[in-house]
Design a protein around this motif. Structure first.
Motif, PDB file in Angstrom:
ATOM      1  N   ASN A  80     -29.591  68.705  27.141  1.00 42.08           N
ATOM      2  CA  ASN A  80     -30.542  67.925  26.344  1.00 42.08           C
ATOM      3  C   ASN A  80     -30.401  66.415  26.538  1.00 42.08           C
ATOM      4  OD1 ASN A  80     -31.490  70.350  25.084  1.00 42.08           O
ATOM      5  ND2 ASN A  80     -29.617  70.335  23.865  1.00 42.08           N
ATOM      6  N   GLY A  81     -29.556  66.052  27.434  1.00 45.61           N
ATOM      7  CA  GLY A  81     -29.406  64.630  27.676  1.00 45.61           C
ATOM      8  C   GLY A  81     -28.621  63.905  26.618  1.00 45.61           C
ATOM      9  N   GLY A  82     -27.816  64.598  25.861  1.00 43.94           N
ATOM     10  CA  GLY A  82     -26.986  63.965  24.839  1.00 43.94           C
ATOM     11  C   GLY A  82     -27.033  64.731  23.539  1.00 43.94           C
ATOM     12  N   ILE A  83     -26.043  64.525  22.695  1.00 37.34           N
ATOM     13  CA  ILE A  83     -25.953  65.206  21.405  1.00 37.34           C
ATOM     14  C   ILE A  83     -26.234  64.202  20.298  1.00 37.34           C
ATOM     15  CG2 ILE A  83     -23.451  64.864  21.327  1.00 37.34           C
ATOM     16  CD1 ILE A  83     -23.277  67.506  19.777  1.00 37.34           C
ATOM     17  N   SER A  84     -27.133  64.551  19.413  1.00 42.12           N
ATOM     18  CA  SER A  84     -27.527  63.621  18.359  1.00 42.12           C
ATOM     19  C   SER A  84     -26.574  63.702  17.173  1.00 42.12           C
ATOM     20  CB  SER A  84     -28.947  63.942  17.888  1.00 42.12           C
ATOM     21  OG  SER A  84     -28.969  65.188  17.197  1.00 42.12           O
ATOM     22  N   THR A  85     -26.680  62.715  16.316  1.00 41.09           N
ATOM     23  CA  THR A  85     -25.845  62.699  15.105  1.00 41.09           C
ATOM     24  C   THR A  85     -26.157  63.891  14.219  1.00 41.09           C
ATOM     25  OG1 THR A  85     -25.749  60.280  15.140  1.00 41.09           O
ATOM     26  CG2 THR A  85     -25.219  61.366  13.066  1.00 41.09           C
ATOM     27  N   LEU A  86     -27.432  64.256  14.098  1.00 45.68           N
ATOM     28  CA  LEU A  86     -27.801  65.400  13.267  1.00 45.68           C
ATOM     29  C   LEU A  86     -27.227  66.695  13.830  1.00 45.68           C
ATOM     30  CD1 LEU A  86     -31.503  64.585  12.316  1.00 45.68           C
ATOM     31  CD2 LEU A  86     -29.443  64.339  10.918  1.00 45.68           C
ATOM     32  N   GLN A  87     -27.208  66.821  15.169  1.00 47.42           N
ATOM     33  CA  GLN A  87     -26.610  68.008  15.783  1.00 47.42           C
ATOM     34  C   GLN A  87     -25.108  68.062  15.521  1.00 47.42           C
ATOM     35  OE1 GLN A  87     -28.112  67.192  19.712  1.00 47.42           O
ATOM     36  NE2 GLN A  87     -29.628  68.854  19.599  1.00 47.42           N
ATOM     37  N   ILE A  88     -24.472  66.915  15.591  1.00 47.81           N
ATOM     38  CA  ILE A  88     -23.038  66.845  15.292  1.00 47.81           C
ATOM     39  C   ILE A  88     -22.778  67.301  13.864  1.00 47.81           C
ATOM     40  CG2 ILE A  88     -21.120  65.249  14.901  1.00 47.81           C
ATOM     41  CD1 ILE A  88     -22.156  63.630  17.286  1.00 47.81           C
ATOM     42  N   ILE A  89     -23.599  66.802  12.922  1.00 47.65           N
ATOM     43  CA  ILE A  89     -23.429  67.171  11.516  1.00 47.65           C
ATOM     44  C   ILE A  89     -23.660  68.665  11.325  1.00 47.65           C
ATOM     45  CG2 ILE A  89     -24.423  66.916   9.212  1.00 47.65           C
ATOM     46  CD1 ILE A  89     -24.894  63.959   9.890  1.00 47.65           C
ATOM     47  N   VAL A 139     -15.660  68.027   7.688  1.00 47.21           N
ATOM     48  CA  VAL A 139     -16.880  67.682   8.428  1.00 47.21           C
ATOM     49  C   VAL A 139     -16.621  66.474   9.334  1.00 47.21           C
ATOM     50  CG1 VAL A 139     -19.266  66.900   8.195  1.00 47.21           C
ATOM     51  CG2 VAL A 139     -18.365  68.642   6.643  1.00 47.21           C
ATOM     52  N   MET A 140     -15.904  65.493   8.814  1.00 47.81           N
ATOM     53  CA  MET A 140     -15.602  64.305   9.615  1.00 47.81           C
ATOM     54  C   MET A 140     -14.653  64.630  10.766  1.00 47.81           C
ATOM     55  SD  MET A 140     -15.173  61.557   6.509  1.00 47.81           S
ATOM     56  CE  MET A 140     -14.856  60.176   7.601  1.00 47.81           C
ATOM     57  N   ALA A 141     -13.711  65.540  10.545  1.00 51.26           N
ATOM     58  CA  ALA A 141     -12.780  65.921  11.613  1.00 51.26           C
ATOM     59  C   ALA A 141     -13.515  66.596  12.757  1.00 51.26           C
ATOM     60  CB  ALA A 141     -11.701  66.851  11.049  1.00 51.26           C
ATOM     61  N   MET A 142     -14.418  67.541  12.427  1.00 53.03           N
ATOM     62  CA  MET A 142     -15.161  68.218  13.479  1.00 53.03           C
ATOM     63  C   MET A 142     -16.080  67.237  14.212  1.00 53.03           C
ATOM     64  SD  MET A 142     -13.928  71.251  13.333  1.00 53.03           S
ATOM     65  CE  MET A 142     -12.385  70.459  12.809  1.00 53.03           C
ATOM     66  N   ALA A 143     -16.677  66.327  13.473  1.00 53.66           N
ATOM     67  CA  ALA A 143     -17.514  65.307  14.107  1.00 53.66           C
ATOM     68  C   ALA A 143     -16.684  64.422  15.032  1.00 53.66           C
ATOM     69  CB  ALA A 143     -18.202  64.465  13.035  1.00 53.66           C
ATOM     70  N   ALA A 144     -15.465  64.110  14.615  1.00 54.03           N
ATOM     71  CA  ALA A 144     -14.580  63.291  15.450  1.00 54.03           C
ATOM     72  C   ALA A 144     -14.228  64.011  16.746  1.00 54.03           C
ATOM     73  CB  ALA A 144     -13.313  62.948  14.668  1.00 54.03           C
ATOM     74  N   PHE A 145     -14.003  65.332  16.673  1.00 52.55           N
ATOM     75  CA  PHE A 145     -13.752  66.109  17.885  1.00 52.55           C
ATOM     76  C   PHE A 145     -14.960  66.053  18.820  1.00 52.55           C
ATOM     77  CE2 PHE A 145     -10.230  68.350  15.720  1.00 52.55           C
ATOM     78  CZ  PHE A 145      -9.319  68.403  16.768  1.00 52.55           C
ATOM     79  N   LEU A 146     -16.143  66.273  18.265  1.00 50.73           N
ATOM     80  CA  LEU A 146     -17.354  66.304  19.081  1.00 50.73           C
ATOM     81  C   LEU A 146     -17.649  64.960  19.727  1.00 50.73           C
ATOM     82  CD1 LEU A 146     -19.647  68.460  16.762  1.00 50.73           C
ATOM     83  CD2 LEU A 146     -18.658  69.149  18.943  1.00 50.73           C
ATOM     84  N   GLN A 147     -17.297  63.884  19.044  1.00 48.56           N
ATOM     85  CA  GLN A 147     -17.563  62.547  19.573  1.00 48.56           C
ATOM     86  C   GLN A 147     -16.375  61.991  20.356  1.00 48.56           C
ATOM     87  OE1 GLN A 147     -18.807  61.026  15.574  1.00 48.56           O
ATOM     88  NE2 GLN A 147     -20.679  60.386  16.637  1.00 48.56           N
ATOM     89  N   LYS A 148     -15.399  62.873  20.615  1.00 48.86           N
ATOM     90  CA  LYS A 148     -14.224  62.525  21.424  1.00 48.86           C
ATOM     91  C   LYS A 148     -13.476  61.311  20.885  1.00 48.86           C
ATOM     92  CE  LYS A 148     -15.805  64.705  25.683  1.00 48.86           C
ATOM     93  NZ  LYS A 148     -16.072  64.556  27.136  1.00 48.86           N
ATOM     94  N   PHE A 149     -13.268  61.303  19.582  1.00 49.67           N
ATOM     95  CA  PHE A 149     -12.427  60.279  18.978  1.00 49.67           C
ATOM     96  C   PHE A 149     -10.986  60.492  19.442  1.00 49.67           C
ATOM     97  CE2 PHE A 149     -14.542  58.180  15.139  1.00 49.67           C
ATOM     98  CZ  PHE A 149     -15.805  58.280  15.695  1.00 49.67           C
TER      99      PHE A 149
END
Length: 685
Positions: free
Chosen positions: A456-465, A610-620
């Motif tokens: 999809n050319g990138g993952i959106s914030t809503l998809q991450i959530i 929720v923030m931890a999983m988002a951090a994983f997805l965004q490669k924090f």
């Protein structure tokens, strides 16, 4: 990247244990929903004093309180102070009689003659009846309490008088026995009677039987003993138990002021054992020094929570001595009773003789399957933190077999109390940790972000959530397996009534964090992400060798202090005091949800997840992911720990967990949105 494998045989055993746990949960729920009758009680003396203080007719006052919702009147042993004040008998100290003789205040010639011939002893107490009925009743109770050697009947003219060897002050306040006239008043007013007798000094079988003879034929709802020991203690509890069984009376035990277990009365556990737990109920009364500080609405909510969450079935309400704004004292107390009754009724309770539990103990085979399921979970966790053990399935099964046999044998032999407690403790700690670890492995090997980037050319914030929230729901469901196991290990009537309690609550807030931390460090390197497969021990040593600046030192101290507060606030005991703000927040949550979510879940653990999983997805950085994951584990362990409060109905504990996940996920989603917005805004500037 090395991968951990989940032993399918262990998973199947855990599934079998889960099925057994759910069967026990269903049986427990059926037992709990059939116990929904509450006795609303008030002290006879309190209502009597209220009517006298307000100048009201006592019978009218009783009728008003009956209509407001009171079902039983608590009647205690009377005293000579009460009998004298009521004008039923007269108790006079010998020294007062002699003093009045010498001062000329003693008008009766017969009494003057008694003093003159030395018939009056200054150190003794003299009892005179106003009516023959009240005198005979007092005489009978006196002989039962004091014995023939301390009482001498003699005549003053044609009137019989009792001379008692006793110190006057102590004698006037000493228990004399339940007043038959009060029993009759309560019955005629349409109330049941909550009998509150005191024990006799060096109690005899005859004294025990005399109490039961006195109350026989009256509508007794329950018997709750007054004072530090039960009637018949210590040597005649068998007699007390036999009388209970003969008449079918219910034994009420008083909840401790800490709201944990019971106010200790000598002999109460022995009597409960003899009667059987299906004849036991729990009584609660708001402490005397606390109630005046409570607004009526606060007290009403206290009762609603008490009955729903602590299996209290006798509500002993105290009267308010001061009026609420715009009301009289009588109106204040009637409003208190009426509002309490309506609130309790709205929660699905009915009123009458206090409801009791069935004598419930689950089938041994079901319990054994639960216990060996816990053993399988322990071996599974061990395999998920050690590559060597994970690769050796044969060793895993042998270890499981040994643990299962050791745990199952005591249960099959009819014992196993300590094994059950250990199994419950392991359930509360292992399953939340396993749920989080499973999610870590999913996020480690299923690269959601890469997939979305390619397709999809990138993952959106809503998809991450969305992905993070779904992960929270799935992990919470897996954690609830631990709740089912914990309940399955402990469920029986002794735990429902708090004869037994789970004592590892504070540990369940610490150990899952350690278990998850070890597993995390076995999977990720939080200091050097380029270096792979660094063991947890090696990373821990490296962390200890880090140079720390002052600001990080203070930050660490703050985190430790916050964690200490969290632990101190947890468990059965009162712990640290609750602030006024938190009380208001709790009240708001009570009104919004079926069961008030726990603060550590809705405001801390679930948003952090929720923030931890988002951090994983965004490669924090993995150090940030690590901290958030540990905080997220607090919410998961708290959900399971809720079920350790076995007095709380299982459905309410379940709904408390569900009610916490939904708003917690929403808060977490909002935080992720806010942080992403702030990050984008910073990048633009």
């Amino acid at each position: 990247m090395r991968k951990f494998f989940y032993n399918k045989i262990l998973l199947l055993i855990i599934a079998a244990g889960l099925i057994s746990s759910l069967v026990i949960a269903g049986q427990r729920h059926a037992v709990e929903i059939h116990n929904s009758r509450v006795d609303m009680a008030m002290d006879f003396d309190s209502l009597k004093n209220l009517s006298e203080r307000e100048g009201l007719d006592f019978q009218e006052v009783l009728l008003k309180f009956k209509n407001a919702g009171i079902t039983s009147l608590a009647i205690y042993d009377t005293t000579f102070e009460k009998l004298t004040r009521a004008g039923k008998v007269i108790a006079v100290y010998g020294t007062d009689i002699i003093t009045n003789y010498h001062s000329g205040a003693l008008n009766s010639q017969l009494w003057r003659q008694a003093v003159e011939i030395g018939a009056i002893d200054a150190t003794k107490v003299y009892i005179i009846g106003r009516t023959l009925e009240s005198y005979n009743a007092a005489k009978k109770d006196l002989f039962l309490r004091y014995g023939e050697e301390r009482i001498r009947p003699f005549a003053i003219g044609d009137i019989e008088v009792l001379e008692v060897k006793a110190q006057f002050g102590a004698f006037m306040s000493a228990p004399l026995g339940i007043d038959a006239e009060e029993l009759e008043i309560a019955r005629k007013a349409g109330f049941m009677i909550l009998a509150r007798p005191k024990n006799f000094n060096q109690c005899t079988p005859e004294q025990v039987k005399s109490f039961f003879e006195k109350i026989e034929g009256y509508p007794i709802s329950e018997i709750v003993f007054d004072g530090p020991e039960i009637l018949g203690s210590p040597n005649n509890i068998d007699v007390t138990a036999a009388e209970f069984k003969k008449h079918g009376y219910i034994f009420g035990m008083i909840e401790h002021t800490s709201q944990l277990q019971f106010y200790n009365q000598a002999g109460m556990f022995e009597l409960a054992e003899k009667l059987g737990y299906s004849e036991i109920v729990r009584l609660y009364a708001i402490p005397k020094d606390e109630q005046p500080k409570l607004l009526i609405d606060t007290a009403v909510n206290r009762w609603a929570t008490t009955d729903r969450e602590r299996n209290i079935r006798i509500n002993l309400l105290r009267t308010y001595d001061k009026p609420a704004p715009g009301l009289t004292v009588l109106e204040t107390n009637l409003k208190y009773v009426r509002d309490t009754a309506e609130k309790i009724k709205s929660n699905g309770f009915t009123f009458g003789v206090a409801g009791t539990f069935d004598n419930y103990f689950p089938n041994k085979i079901l319990r054994v399957l639960v216990i060996i399921g816990v053993a399988a979970a322990a071996v599974l966790y061990f395999s998920l933190i050690s590559y060597r053990v994970n690769a050796n399935k044969k060793f895993q099964l042998i270890l499981f077999a040994v643990l299962a046999i050791i745990a199952a044998v005591p249960i099959l032999m009819g014992a196993g109390g300590k094994v059950r407690i250990l199994a419950a403790l392991m359930s509360a700690n292992l399953f939340p940790a396993l749920a989080v670890i499973w999610q870590l492995d999913k996020f480690r090997f299923v690269q959601f972000k890469s997939q979305f980037e390619q397709e999809n050319g990138g993952i959106s914030t809503l998809q991450i959530i969305l992905i993070s929230v779904i992960a929270l729901f799935v992990t919470s469901a897996l954690s609830m397996i631990g709740a089912a196991y914990l309940s399955g290990a402990l469920s029986d009537v002794k735990y429902f009534l708090e004869f037994e309690i789970f004592r590892g609550i504070k540990l369940t807030f610490v150990l899952p964090l350690i278990l998850v931390a070890v597993a995390f460090l076995q999977r990720f390197n939080i200091l050097d992400e380029m270096q792979k497969n660094t063991s947890a021990i090696a990373q821990f040593k490296a962390i200890l060798n880090l140079n720390v600046t002052v600001k990080y030192l203070f930050a660490g101290i703050f985190v430790i202090a916050a964690f200490v507060v969290l632990i101190a606030r947890s468990g059965h005991t009162a712990g640290m005091p609750v602030s006024d703000l938190e009380i208001k927040i709790r009240a708001m949550l009570e009104s919004l949800f079926y069961a008030r979510p726990r603060s550590k879940e809705i405001f801390i653990g679930h948003p952090a997840f929720v923030m931890a999983m988002a951090a994983f997805l965004q490669k924090f950085p993995k150090s940030i992911c690590f901290v958030l994951t540990i905080v997220a584990t607090i919410g998961q362990s708290s959900m399971v720990e809720t079920f350790a409060h076995m007095r709380t109905p299982i459905f309410m504990s379940f709904m408390r967990g569900i009610d916490g996940v939904l708003p917690g996920a929403l808060i977490g989603a909002v935080l992720v949105l806010f942080l992403n917005f702030a990050s984008n805004l910073k990048n633009k500037t």
